[in-house]
Design an enzyme around this catalytic site. Structure first.
Site, PDB file in Angstrom:
ATOM      1  N   LYS A 137      -6.985   6.663   8.987  1.00 23.08           N
ATOM      2  CA  LYS A 137      -7.803   6.768  10.199  1.00 23.08           C
ATOM      3  C   LYS A 137      -8.577   8.100  10.229  1.00 23.08           C
ATOM      4  O   LYS A 137      -9.474   8.274  11.033  1.00 23.08           O
ATOM      5  CB  LYS A 137      -6.905   6.688  11.439  1.00 23.08           C
ATOM      6  CG  LYS A 137      -6.327   5.292  11.669  1.00 23.08           C
ATOM      7  CD  LYS A 137      -5.989   5.055  13.121  1.00 23.08           C
ATOM      8  CE  LYS A 137      -4.594   5.431  13.484  1.00 23.08           C
ATOM      9  NZ  LYS A 137      -3.510   4.591  13.030  1.00 23.08           N
ATOM     10  N   HIS A 172       4.222  10.262  11.782  1.00 22.27           N
ATOM     11  CA  HIS A 172       2.820  10.562  12.086  1.00 22.27           C
ATOM     12  C   HIS A 172       2.681  12.043  12.470  1.00 22.27           C
ATOM     13  O   HIS A 172       3.465  12.536  13.291  1.00 22.27           O
ATOM     14  CB  HIS A 172       2.341   9.723  13.279  1.00 22.27           C
ATOM     15  CG  HIS A 172       2.463   8.237  13.056  1.00 22.27           C
ATOM     16  ND1 HIS A 172       1.376   7.419  12.876  1.00 22.27           N
ATOM     17  CD2 HIS A 172       3.549   7.422  12.966  1.00 22.27           C
ATOM     18  CE1 HIS A 172       1.781   6.171  12.695  1.00 22.27           C
ATOM     19  NE2 HIS A 172       3.106   6.147  12.755  1.00 22.27           N
ATOM     20  N   SER A 219       3.895  -0.815  12.558  1.00 22.79           N
ATOM     21  CA  SER A 219       3.278  -2.003  11.949  1.00 22.79           C
ATOM     22  C   SER A 219       3.850  -2.231  10.566  1.00 22.79           C
ATOM     23  O   SER A 219       3.901  -3.353  10.088  1.00 22.79           O
ATOM     24  CB  SER A 219       1.760  -1.817  11.804  1.00 22.79           C
ATOM     25  OG  SER A 219       1.146  -1.735  13.046  1.00 22.79           O
ATOM     26  N   TYR A 220       4.270  -1.126   9.909  1.00 23.36           N
ATOM     27  CA  TYR A 220       4.745  -1.192   8.517  1.00 23.36           C
ATOM     28  C   TYR A 220       6.185  -0.701   8.476  1.00 23.36           C
ATOM     29  O   TYR A 220       6.459   0.447   8.853  1.00 23.36           O
ATOM     30  CB  TYR A 220       3.840  -0.341   7.612  1.00 23.36           C
ATOM     31  CG  TYR A 220       2.394  -0.758   7.720  1.00 23.36           C
ATOM     32  CD1 TYR A 220       1.922  -1.848   7.002  1.00 23.36           C
ATOM     33  CD2 TYR A 220       1.521  -0.093   8.581  1.00 23.36           C
ATOM     34  CE1 TYR A 220       0.605  -2.265   7.113  1.00 23.36           C
ATOM     35  CE2 TYR A 220       0.194  -0.500   8.709  1.00 23.36           C
ATOM     36  CZ  TYR A 220      -0.255  -1.588   7.975  1.00 23.36           C
ATOM     37  OH  TYR A 220      -1.552  -2.011   8.101  1.00 23.36           O
ATOM     38  N   TYR A 240       7.706   3.092  17.408  1.00 27.87           N
ATOM     39  CA  TYR A 240       8.598   1.950  17.497  1.00 27.87           C
ATOM     40  C   TYR A 240       7.967   0.960  18.472  1.00 27.87           C
ATOM     41  O   TYR A 240       7.707   1.352  19.613  1.00 27.87           O
ATOM     42  CB  TYR A 240       9.998   2.324  17.988  1.00 27.87           C
ATOM     43  CG  TYR A 240      10.956   1.176  17.750  1.00 27.87           C
ATOM     44  CD1 TYR A 240      11.416   0.886  16.486  1.00 27.87           C
ATOM     45  CD2 TYR A 240      11.341   0.348  18.803  1.00 27.87           C
ATOM     46  CE1 TYR A 240      12.256  -0.197  16.250  1.00 27.87           C
ATOM     47  CE2 TYR A 240      12.186  -0.730  18.564  1.00 27.87           C
ATOM     48  CZ  TYR A 240      12.636  -0.984  17.287  1.00 27.87           C
ATOM     49  OH  TYR A 240      13.454  -2.066  17.056  1.00 27.87           O
ATOM     50  N   LEU A 290       9.934   3.693   6.438  1.00 32.89           N
ATOM     51  CA  LEU A 290       9.912   4.850   7.346  1.00 32.89           C
ATOM     52  C   LEU A 290       8.776   5.826   7.033  1.00 32.89           C
ATOM     53  O   LEU A 290       8.589   6.240   5.892  1.00 32.89           O
ATOM     54  CB  LEU A 290      11.247   5.599   7.310  1.00 32.89           C
ATOM     55  CG  LEU A 290      11.381   6.568   8.503  1.00 32.89           C
ATOM     56  CD1 LEU A 290      11.681   5.828   9.787  1.00 32.89           C
ATOM     57  CD2 LEU A 290      12.413   7.637   8.238  1.00 32.89           C
ATOM     58  N   HIS A 291       8.030   6.169   8.064  1.00 37.31           N
ATOM     59  CA  HIS A 291       6.946   7.146   7.937  1.00 37.31           C
ATOM     60  C   HIS A 291       6.811   7.887   9.258  1.00 37.31           C
ATOM     61  O   HIS A 291       7.174   7.363  10.320  1.00 37.31           O
ATOM     62  CB  HIS A 291       5.636   6.466   7.541  1.00 37.31           C
ATOM     63  CG  HIS A 291       5.217   5.380   8.480  1.00 37.31           C
ATOM     64  ND1 HIS A 291       5.675   4.071   8.368  1.00 37.31           N
ATOM     65  CD2 HIS A 291       4.423   5.397   9.573  1.00 37.31           C
ATOM     66  CE1 HIS A 291       5.155   3.347   9.331  1.00 37.31           C
ATOM     67  NE2 HIS A 291       4.398   4.130  10.093  1.00 37.31           N
ATOM     68  N   TRP A 342       0.834  -1.211   0.000  1.00 33.54           N
ATOM     69  CA  TRP A 342       0.000   0.000   0.000  1.00 33.54           C
ATOM     70  C   TRP A 342       0.868   1.261   0.000  1.00 33.54           C
ATOM     71  O   TRP A 342       0.508   2.276  -0.600  1.00 33.54           O
ATOM     72  CB  TRP A 342      -0.989  -0.002   1.183  1.00 33.54           C
ATOM     73  CG  TRP A 342      -0.351   0.118   2.548  1.00 33.54           C
ATOM     74  CD1 TRP A 342       0.117  -0.898   3.320  1.00 33.54           C
ATOM     75  CD2 TRP A 342      -0.113   1.320   3.289  1.00 33.54           C
ATOM     76  NE1 TRP A 342       0.633  -0.410   4.496  1.00 33.54           N
ATOM     77  CE2 TRP A 342       0.492   0.954   4.505  1.00 33.54           C
ATOM     78  CE3 TRP A 342      -0.367   2.675   3.071  1.00 33.54           C
ATOM     79  CZ2 TRP A 342       0.858   1.879   5.483  1.00 33.54           C
ATOM     80  CZ3 TRP A 342      -0.008   3.602   4.033  1.00 33.54           C
ATOM     81  CH2 TRP A 342       0.605   3.199   5.227  1.00 33.54           C
TER      82      TRP A 342
HETATM   83  P1  M7G Z   1       2.494   2.331  11.953  1.00 39.05           P
HETATM   84  O1  M7G Z   1       3.227   3.086  12.998  1.00 39.05           O
HETATM   85  O2  M7G Z   1       3.318   1.498  11.009  1.00 39.05           O
HETATM   86  O3  M7G Z   1       1.468   1.326  12.575  1.00 39.05           O
HETATM   87  O4  M7G Z   1       1.646   3.398  11.158  1.00 39.05           O
HETATM   88  P2  M7G Z   1       0.036   1.427  13.256  1.00 39.05           P
HETATM   89  O5  M7G Z   1      -0.957   1.172  12.127  1.00 39.05           O
HETATM   90  O6  M7G Z   1       0.052   0.282  14.223  1.00 39.05           O
HETATM   91  O7  M7G Z   1      -0.069   2.769  13.873  1.00 39.05           O
HETATM   92  C1  M7G Z   1       1.106   3.201   9.899  1.00 39.05           C
HETATM   93  C2  M7G Z   1       0.048   4.266   9.669  1.00 39.05           C
HETATM   94  O8  M7G Z   1      -0.420   4.150   8.325  1.00 39.05           O
HETATM   95  C3  M7G Z   1      -1.170   4.095  10.578  1.00 39.05           C
HETATM   96  O9  M7G Z   1      -1.470   5.308  11.205  1.00 39.05           O
HETATM   97  C4  M7G Z   1      -2.277   3.599   9.628  1.00 39.05           C
HETATM   98  O10 M7G Z   1      -3.559   4.055  10.001  1.00 39.05           O
HETATM   99  C5  M7G Z   1      -1.832   4.189   8.305  1.00 39.05           C
HETATM  100  N1  M7G Z   1      -2.272   3.390   7.152  1.00 39.05           N
HETATM  101  C6  M7G Z   1      -2.252   2.055   7.053  1.00 39.05           C
HETATM  102  N2  M7G Z   1      -2.690   1.682   5.815  1.00 39.05           N
HETATM  103  C7  M7G Z   1      -2.789   0.305   5.355  1.00 39.05           C
HETATM  104  C8  M7G Z   1      -2.956   2.830   5.107  1.00 39.05           C
HETATM  105  C9  M7G Z   1      -3.411   3.070   3.778  1.00 39.05           C
HETATM  106  O11 M7G Z   1      -3.664   2.190   2.955  1.00 39.05           O
HETATM  107  N3  M7G Z   1      -3.534   4.400   3.431  1.00 39.05           N
HETATM  108  C10 M7G Z   1      -3.276   5.424   4.310  1.00 39.05           C
HETATM  109  N4  M7G Z   1      -3.446   6.675   3.873  1.00 39.05           N
HETATM  110  N5  M7G Z   1      -2.847   5.200   5.573  1.00 39.05           N
HETATM  111  C11 M7G Z   1      -2.696   3.911   5.974  1.00 39.05           C
END
Ligand code: M7G
Length: 328
Positions: free
Chosen positions: A198, A270, A263-264, A260, A267-268, A166
């Site tokens: 979200k 928030h 889930s993914y 940390y 690097l991203h 994604w």
């Molecule tokens: P994370 O810290 O890897 O894990 O954040 P978490 O989901 O346990 O917080 C990944 C972030 O990407 C989260 O805030 C998710 O809500 C957001 N996210 C996940 N997916 C699969 C998508 C998506 O397909 N599109 C968008 N725009 N955000 C996503």
């Protein structure tokens, strides 16, 4: 990842078969969701298996079930009441008295349908890991030394982490391209800023954006060194400017952080509104970007060498690995 390609070489037919199955599962889900333009109600065929968790306070329910015979998770969430909708709520709703006592009265208010929405998120096909992620479970705080990362966490996430397809779809403009709020296309310092899924973008109170780096080789906080400071500073500065311009929200109203463990593992960062109690913004999981930059300025290998703490849910495979290694 090395393990996966090794397996592919050993058993190409099995891998082809499983990739065909994954493709079929995705197509079944797309058809059921009406992605092919057949105009069906995406959830009319959803069969509930079990409620994974719910919260009366947060007005959410997480449901596991089947959609077109595929495993699916559906998240339903009542949307917040917006200030700009108040006038219409007061004038256009019907009211049913529930009780009256002295100066107190309660009612059932039936708002017009467009002011009474439920945000629905569908994950289909959902893996076992998705089902586990949304199930309410007890958590345990893990203490991860630099050695633990190399011997326990890294091998585990290389085999078990969620797909980041994604993320690549966003970076390659194959999905959500119309939702991109800002992009710096530089391959080294650049990133894409867009609403987290979200956030329904209807009100600023729960503003939630994510900045995803164009660099694909940084898994998490653990990979960061002083070499990445320009990238982090670039994200910090340009994303805050873009948010100020678009939403008139100054930096003093933002909570900017990394998770940390994430889930993914791509690097991203928030970006949430200060005051919004976003899931995962607690001190045991969120690391302020400002602190991360300063820590790397003080010690180039800060995140490579430090012991890091994070919560893991009881059913998380990584927790079992820490237990097996006698680290919990
Ligand atoms: P994370 O810290 O890897 O894990 O954040 P978490 O989901 O346990 O917080 C990944 C972030 O990407 C989260 O805030 C998710 O809500 C957001 N996210 C996940 N997916 C699969 C998508 C998506 O397909 N599109 C968008 N725009 N955000 C996503």
């Amino acid at each position: 990842m090395a393990d996966v390609s090794a397996k592919r070489q050993r058993d190409p037919e099995a891998t082809n078969e499983s990739s065909n199955q994954t493709k079929k599962a995705k197509t079944d889900c797309e058809t059921a969701r009406g992605d092919n333009g057949n105009g069906t109600n995406a959830l009319s065929g959803f069969q509930t298996t079990i409620v994974l968790s719910d919260s009366a306070r947060e007005k959410t329910i997480f449901v596991h079930g089947k959609l077109a015979d595929q495993n699916a998770v559906v998240i339903l969430e009542k949307t917040p009441i917006r200030e700009d909708a108040l006038a219409e709520i007061f004038t256009a709703s019907t009211l049913k008295l529930e009780m009256r006592n002295d100066i107190y009265s309660t009612y059932r208010l039936q708002a017009p349908p467009h002011l009474n929405e439920i945000k629905a998120t569908v994950v289909c096909p959902a893996t076992e890991k998705h089902v586990n992620k949304y199930q309410r479970r007890e958590s345990f705080l893990v203490e991860e030394t630099a050695e633990d990362y190399q011997s326990i966490t890294l091998p585990y996430i290389q085999k078990q982490s969620f797909s980041v397809q994604w993320v690549y779809n966003i970076l390659d403009k194959k999905a959500e391209s119309e939702r991109i709020m800002f992009e710096d296309p530089d391959p080294k310092l650049g990133f894409v800023l867009l609403p987290d899924f979200k956030w329904d973008q209807k009100q600023l109170d729960d503003l939630y954006l994510i900045a995803i780096t164009h660099q694909k080789n940084i898994k998490s906080l653990r990979d960061l060194t002083s070499e990445h400071i320009p990238l982090l500073q670039n994200i910090f500065q340009k994303a805050r400017e873009a948010i100020l311009k678009r939403y008139s929200l100054p930096a003093s109203k933002l909570r900017v952080y990394l998770h940390y463990q994430p889930s993914y593992y791509h690097l991203h960062v928030h970006f949430t509104k200060l005051g919004y109690d976003a899931p995962g913004c607690g001190v045991e999981r969120a690391h302020l970007l400002a602190d991360v930059i300063q820590n790397l300025q003080a010690d180039p290998n800060y995140y490579k060498t430090r012991t890091l703490y994070f919560p893991l849910r009881a059913d998380d495979g990584l927790l079992s690995q820490f237990k097996e290694a006698g680290r919990l």
